[in-house]
Design a protein around this motif. Structure first.
Motif, PDB file in Angstrom:
ATOM      1  N   PRO A 289      19.163  -7.638  -2.154  1.00 13.08           N
ATOM      2  CA  PRO A 289      17.707  -7.414  -2.097  1.00 13.08           C
ATOM      3  C   PRO A 289      17.020  -7.686  -3.438  1.00 13.08           C
ATOM      4  O   PRO A 289      15.870  -8.139  -3.454  1.00 13.08           O
ATOM      5  N   ILE A 290      17.720  -7.423  -4.542  1.00 12.19           N
ATOM      6  CA  ILE A 290      17.105  -7.732  -5.847  1.00 12.19           C
ATOM      7  C   ILE A 290      16.879  -9.231  -5.989  1.00 12.19           C
ATOM      8  O   ILE A 290      15.823  -9.689  -6.473  1.00 12.19           O
TER       9      ILE A 290
ATOM     10  N   MET B  86      16.819  -1.022  -0.200  1.00 13.21           N
ATOM     11  CA  MET B  86      17.508  -0.536  -1.393  1.00 13.21           C
ATOM     12  C   MET B  86      17.427   0.986  -1.491  1.00 13.21           C
ATOM     13  O   MET B  86      18.400   1.659  -1.870  1.00 13.21           O
ATOM     14  N   SER B  87      16.269   1.524  -1.144  1.00 11.89           N
ATOM     15  CA  SER B  87      16.101   2.975  -1.196  1.00 11.89           C
ATOM     16  C   SER B  87      17.038   3.666  -0.216  1.00 11.89           C
ATOM     17  O   SER B  87      17.642   4.699  -0.538  1.00 11.89           O
TER      18      SER B  87
ATOM     19  N   GLU C  25      12.579  -5.058   1.399  1.00  7.44           N
ATOM     20  CA  GLU C  25      13.809  -5.045   0.614  1.00  7.44           C
ATOM     21  C   GLU C  25      13.907  -3.799  -0.255  1.00  7.44           C
ATOM     22  O   GLU C  25      14.987  -3.223  -0.426  1.00  7.44           O
TER      23      GLU C  25
ATOM     24  N   GLU D  69      25.797  -5.154  -2.478  1.00  2.26           N
ATOM     25  CA  GLU D  69      24.736  -4.804  -1.531  1.00  2.26           C
ATOM     26  C   GLU D  69      23.382  -4.693  -2.211  1.00  2.26           C
ATOM     27  O   GLU D  69      22.350  -5.042  -1.624  1.00  2.26           O
ATOM     28  N   LEU D  70      23.365  -4.180  -3.440  1.00  3.20           N
ATOM     29  CA  LEU D  70      22.083  -4.032  -4.133  1.00  3.20           C
ATOM     30  C   LEU D  70      21.633  -5.336  -4.779  1.00  3.20           C
ATOM     31  O   LEU D  70      20.436  -5.536  -5.009  1.00  3.20           O
TER      32      LEU D  70
END
Length: 507
Positions: free
Chosen positions: A298-299, A330-331, A326, A294-295
């Motif tokens: 966006p990276i 992520m936050s 994004e 999941e992370l």
């Protein structure tokens, strides 16, 4: 006649064994005393103390019986002589005895001394030891009293009727009946003496035999105890061996369970712990993989747009917008992960008295701002209960947000609470397309999203319903998925808390 016996007195101190207590040390695992040895040592210590106590008690009882028998014998002999002196008649004269000599001769001639016993007739001589007038039979005792003038003088001159004479040649228990001096006749005495060394030696022999039997019993107990302790502790050693073989990559080892005793229960408990550890490690690996996936998305998006960003201001503005979106996503994912991690802590939920009607109304007001839907406050439970209002509000708002994402403007969403069957239910019901059967079992798992429903615009990471479940379980309850009458899905927080009805007349 007297019997000859040798003095063989033994004391308990001569047969006492010294036991050295084991010393344990924790300097190195190889120097530790195993449980098998400890059990055996404690068993041997307890048995040694018990057997020694039995032997010592038996010896004490035997010695006490010897003392009682000697006392009875001395009393019997002196009583018989006293009776003869008081009521007897001299067979030669037919009258009472006028002198001590014929009395002593007659009594001693009719007596037969027991082993270790002497019967003596003593007649006093001025300034010298008393003369031994008669003796019942030839003595068979080593160092008899009759051959010890100093001892005879001590006994004859003692004012006591009984006593104990301690000699280098052995102890003597004695009793006497004095005959007062009369005209022409000196003082005399009948003396019965007993040498207890032989009887005491028999008690010592019994004590020694009991100690020998106890030693053999301890040796047999050592062998049997070693084998039995090994069989009993075999599953424990197997637990240790299995635990030493476990690694994070291999949690498949299990202990074979045999029997129905405490050791078998220990093996079952250990296997159950391994099952939980295996599931926990599997869930952890799955959680890490899902979180990384999941992370990573966006990276990758952020990196790709930054690498392709040109000098055009409009392109830069668009890239910045996408990057910020994004990063916000992520936050949110990180915050949700931290919240789920806190759910494992005991202070995740802080219950306090809450008016259920006020809580339901507050949740309804906050949920109405989530989207243009037909919001309805379906029903409200009245009463006070103990729960964490912030966590419950968070869960209900999350369920309302989930309903908004799977409905379209104009569709109805109902929020309500009720108390039933000793429990509290707070629910959010939507009139959307509902949850497909294959998704119902997984939508409450982390990073699990159901199949997209008609009108759905869900873009989350699949953590919202997992958070709702964690909050429900923190209150000792659960979250359930039920169908909505007329179509749709109803998510219900079922809390195991008894609803306290408000008393009439109270605000």
């Amino acid at each position: 006649m007297t019997a000859t016996t040798t003095t063989a007195t033994k004391t308990a101190a001569e047969a006492t064994t010294t036991t050295t207590a084991p010393v344990t040390t924790a300097e190195h695992p190889l120097r530790r005393i195993s449980a098998r040895v400890r059990i055996l040592l404690w068993l041997l210590v307890v048995m040694a103390v018990a057997l020694t106590a039995v032997a010592a008690t038996t010896r004490s009882v035997l010695l006490r019986d010897v003392d009682h028998r000697i006392d009875r014998l001395l009393a019997q002999e002196t009583a018989e002589f006293t009776n003869l002196a008081r009521e007897g008649v001299d067979p030669h004269t037919g009258r009472k005895f006028a002198a001590p000599d014929p009395l002593l001769r007659l009594f001693l001639s009719r007596q037969y001394a027991d082993p270790d016993e002497e019967l003596l007739g003593l007649v006093g001589r001025p300034g010298k030891a008393p003369a031994k007038k008669e003796q019942s039979r030839e003595p068979r005792i080593d160092h008899p009293l009759a051959e010890d003038p100093a001892a005879l003088r001590t006994v004859f001159g003692s004012p006591d009727a009984t006593g104990t004479l301690h000699r280098d040649r052995g102890e003597v228990r004695w009793a006497k009946v004095e005959i007062a001096a009369s005209a022409g006749h000196p003082a005399a005495a009948f003396v019965v003496a007993f040498h207890p060394a032989g009887e005491q030696a028999k008690a010592g022999d019994v004590f020694t035999m009991l100690l020998a039997i106890s030693g053999v019993a301890l040796l047999m107990t050592t062998g049997i105890g070693w084998v039995v302790a090994g069989r009993i502790l075999k599953p424990v050693r197997l637990v240790r061996t299995t635990a030493a073989q476990l690694t994070e990559q291999d949690l498949t080892q299990r202990i074979p369970v045999q029997g129905r005793d405490d050791i078998a229960a220990l093996a079952e408990t250990f296997n159950g712990m391994l099952d939980r550890l295996e599931r926990a490690f599997a869930a952890q690996r799955e959680f890490v993989d899902d979180a990384g996936h999941e992370l990573r998305t966006p990276i990758t998006i952020v990196r790709g747009h930054l690498e392709l960003m040109g000098d055009d201001p409009r392109e830069r503005e668009e890239t910045t917008r996408i990057v910020m979106e994004e990063l916000d996503r992520m936050s949110r994912i990180v915050e949700d992960l931290l919240l789920l991690a806190k759910a494992e802590r005991p202070d995740f939920v802080t219950p306090e008295p809450v008016q259920l009607a006020e809580l339901t109304a507050d949740v309804f007001v906050k949920a109405r701002a989530l989207g243009d839907r037909e919001w309805k406050l379906a029903e409200v439970a009245d009463g006070e209960t103990g729960l964490d209002p912030q966590r419950i509000t968070q869960a209900m708002v999350q369920l309302a947000q989930n309903a908004v994402q799977h409905t379209v403007p104009g569709q109805r969403i109902g929020i309500g609470s009720r108390g039933t069957a000793g429990r509290i239910e707070l629910y959010v019901a939507d009139s959307g397309p509902g949850v497909q059967a294959q998704d119902a079992a997984v939508i409450f798992e982390r990073f699990r999203r159901g199949t997209a429903r008609r009108g759905s615009r869900a873009t989350g990471a699949g953590l919202g319903l997992a958070i709702v479940r964690a909050i429900a379980e923190g209150h000792g309850g659960q979250v359930e998925l039920r169908p909505t009458e007329g179509g749709g899905a109803t998510f219900v927080l079922v809390l195991r808390e008894v609803l306290r009805e408000q008393e009439p007349g109270l605000p």
